[in-house]
Scaffold this motif. Structure first.
Motif, PDB file in Angstrom:
ATOM      1  N   PRO A  14       0.757  -1.263   0.084  1.00 16.71           N
ATOM      2  CA  PRO A  14      -0.025  -0.043   0.171  1.00 16.71           C
ATOM      3  C   PRO A  14       0.733   1.220  -0.112  1.00 16.71           C
ATOM      4  CG  PRO A  14      -0.194  -1.138   2.246  1.00 16.71           C
ATOM      5  CD  PRO A  14       0.631  -2.037   1.120  1.00 16.71           C
ATOM      6  N   ASP A  36       4.361   5.771  -7.046  1.00 20.45           N
ATOM      7  CA  ASP A  36       3.987   4.224  -6.843  1.00 20.45           C
ATOM      8  C   ASP A  36       5.159   3.386  -7.163  1.00 20.45           C
ATOM      9  OD1 ASP A  36       1.217   5.276  -6.844  1.00 20.45           O
ATOM     10  OD2 ASP A  36       0.929   5.111  -9.032  1.00 20.45           O
ATOM     11  N   PRO A  54      -3.180  -0.609  -5.335  1.00 17.59           N
ATOM     12  CA  PRO A  54      -4.577  -0.465  -4.860  1.00 17.59           C
ATOM     13  C   PRO A  54      -5.477  -1.545  -4.568  1.00 17.59           C
ATOM     14  CG  PRO A  54      -4.178   0.759  -7.136  1.00 17.59           C
ATOM     15  CD  PRO A  54      -3.096  -0.068  -6.818  1.00 17.59           C
ATOM     16  N   GLY A  55      -6.064  -1.582  -3.255  1.00 16.07           N
ATOM     17  CA  GLY A  55      -6.681  -2.614  -2.981  1.00 16.07           C
ATOM     18  C   GLY A  55      -5.635  -3.896  -2.352  1.00 16.07           C
TER      19      GLY A  55
END
Length: 119
Positions: A14, A36, A54-55
């Protein structure tokens, strides 16, 4: 003749910068990049890279339904001292059952399993 050489091991997570910082404290090296994708240049070794996912859901350990997929084995000279250090950095113990082995299992702050192994 090999078709390729290993460029880096990449961990989804994350927060790439935070996880790279954790491993920099454990392994040494230099954290490079923002956003990122962040790299950890490890002295004398292959780089580790950290990619925002993401997620992201941490792997389960041990769990056949939610496998760990892979883990890092980190060689240390003193298991007890290394354990105290990684716990202080935010790791957590995953397997505390057999303290007589020459390896111990932890999760990094993002939940990836790794082992400290006596060398």
């Amino acid at each position: 003749m090999a078709l390729a050489t290993l460029g880096a091991v990449v961990l989804d997570c994350p927060d790439p910068r935070a996880l790279a910082g954790f491993y920099a404290e454990v392994l040494g090296g230099t954290v490079e990049g923002e956003g990122d994708w962040v790299d950890l240049k490890v002295p004398g070794g292959q780089p580790l890279a950290f990619q925002a996912a993401p997620g992201f859901a941490a792997p389960g350990w041990p769990s056949a339904a939610d496998s760990q997929q892979f883990h890092l084995d980190l060689a240390v000279e003193d298991l007890d001292a290394a354990e105290a250090a990684v716990l202080a950095l935010g790791a957590r113990v995953l397997d505390a059952e057999d303290r007589s082995r020459n390896w111990r299992v932890y999760a990094d702050p993002a939940g990836h399993p790794f082992c400290l192994c006596a060398c």
